[in-house]
Design an enzyme around this catalytic site. Structure first.
Site, PDB file in Angstrom:
ATOM      1  N   SER A 118      36.516  33.588  37.552  1.00  0.00           N
ATOM      2  CA  SER A 118      36.567  34.049  38.939  1.00  0.00           C
ATOM      3  C   SER A 118      35.288  33.589  39.601  1.00  0.00           C
ATOM      4  O   SER A 118      34.301  33.280  38.917  1.00  0.00           O
ATOM      5  CB  SER A 118      36.626  35.590  38.943  1.00  0.00           C
ATOM      6  OG  SER A 118      36.286  36.106  40.214  1.00  0.00           O
TER       7      SER A 118
ATOM      8  N   TYR B  26      33.813  43.992  35.758  1.00  0.00           N
ATOM      9  CA  TYR B  26      34.528  42.742  36.062  1.00  0.00           C
ATOM     10  C   TYR B  26      33.539  41.576  36.141  1.00  0.00           C
ATOM     11  O   TYR B  26      33.762  40.514  35.544  1.00  0.00           O
ATOM     12  CB  TYR B  26      35.272  42.916  37.399  1.00  0.00           C
ATOM     13  CG  TYR B  26      36.217  41.795  37.751  1.00  0.00           C
ATOM     14  CD1 TYR B  26      37.515  41.756  37.258  1.00  0.00           C
ATOM     15  CD2 TYR B  26      35.816  40.757  38.599  1.00  0.00           C
ATOM     16  CE1 TYR B  26      38.390  40.722  37.593  1.00  0.00           C
ATOM     17  CE2 TYR B  26      36.676  39.726  38.943  1.00  0.00           C
ATOM     18  CZ  TYR B  26      37.967  39.717  38.436  1.00  0.00           C
ATOM     19  OH  TYR B  26      38.821  38.696  38.770  1.00  0.00           O
TER      20      TYR B  26
END
Ligand code: NAD
Length: 264
Positions: A145, A158
């Site tokens: 990401s 995350y």
């Protein structure tokens, strides 16, 4: 459509939904045999299974392994090698999100995100790499990401997991660089138009008392200079490129697809 993956096999984790589904469909269209994996309501899983079966013209094997459990990851890999013969391409895609300030972040959410978004990729890579080396060809693609390169508040687990998978990508690339035929790369998308990401728009609009359009472009997509969604197909085509011809030297790369997010 060029069938660049004719004769190849692929395990795409989290392919019952979103980005994983898009990659699995693109791989199947390019001729690969797929092991579908992921959780989800039976209706949704059956729909994706039927879509893949229509493309490949045959039964599509499925695994519902819970990737928060290392033993289940290893079992999924064993199943993939059994039903596919061997696994040429591993896409570590499955992932979840949870947001909260660090001092209120629930311990079990931290453990779950690290297990699913990071540790499962380690276990799958470790389990499938020997088969790839033996075959003399392999592609490992980690769906990281933009949060593998930069941080945002309230996403401690995350961001830590995605930075971790970027580091793991480089280590695996170095270990496999010489004479194995295996490459390992990461794709780092910005916000991708998936049901999960789209669901974040309405709560922002409500909270700020603004239109959905303004919530999207002025809030959610604000870190992206492009202020537009990344489409699933863009991620799928990048994954397909990595598996195509003339990519033997493409390894250890952290490939951004983020509309300029990390250029700033
Ligand atoms: P999604 O929710 O649509 O799909 C997630 C997939 O992971 C599903 O198939 C789900 O069943 C599977 N999964 C979740 N928990 C699991 C578990 N415990 N065991 C097994 N499978 C599990 O999400 P998505 O948006 O397609 O995201 C896919 C990947 O892309 C994730 O790693 C995510 O972090 C990353 N990503 C997404 C975006 C975005 O904006 N959507 C942006 C950058 C990176």
């Amino acid at each position: 459509m060029e069938r660049s993956l004719e004769g190849r096999t692929a395990l795409v984790t989290g392919s019952t939904s979103g980005i994983g589904r898009g990659i699995a469909l693109a791989f199947a269209q390019a001729g690969a045999k797929i092991l579908l994996h992921g959780l989800g309501a039976p209706g949704q899983v059956d729909r994706v299974r039927a879509e893949l079966a229509e493309i490949t013209g045959g039964e599509v094997a499925y695994s519902a392994a819970d990737l928060s459990d290392a033993r289940e990851v290893r079992k999924m890999c064993a199943q993939a090698e059994e039903v596919l013969g061997h696994v040429d391409i591993l896409v570590n895609n499955a992932g979840i999100q949870f947001t909260s300030p660090v001092d209120e972040f629930p311990e079990e959410k931290w453990d779950q995100i690290i297990a699913i978004n990071l540790s499962s990729a380690f276990h799958a890579t470790a389990a499938l790499l020997p088969g790839m080396k033996k075959a003399g060809w392999g592609r490992i693609i980690n769906i990281a990401s933009a949060h593998g390169l930069v941080a945002s508040p309230n996403k401690v687990a995350y961001v830590a997991a995605k930075h971790g998978i970027v580091g793991m990508t480089k280590v695996v690339a170095l270990e496999t660089a010489r004479g194995t035929g295996v490459t390992c790369n990461a794709i780092c998308p910005g916000f991708v138009r998936t049901p999960l990401a789209e669901a974040q728009v309405e709560p922002i609009a409500k909270r700020e008392g603004i239109s959905a359009e303004a919530a999207l472009t002025e809030h959610l997509l604000r870190p992206m200079a492009s202020r537009r969604w990344v489409e699933v197909e863009e991620v799928a085509q990048m994954a397909l490129y990595i598996c195509g011809p003339h990519t033997a030297s493409l390894t250890g790369e952290i490939l951004s697809l983020d509309g300029g997010w990390t250029a700033a």
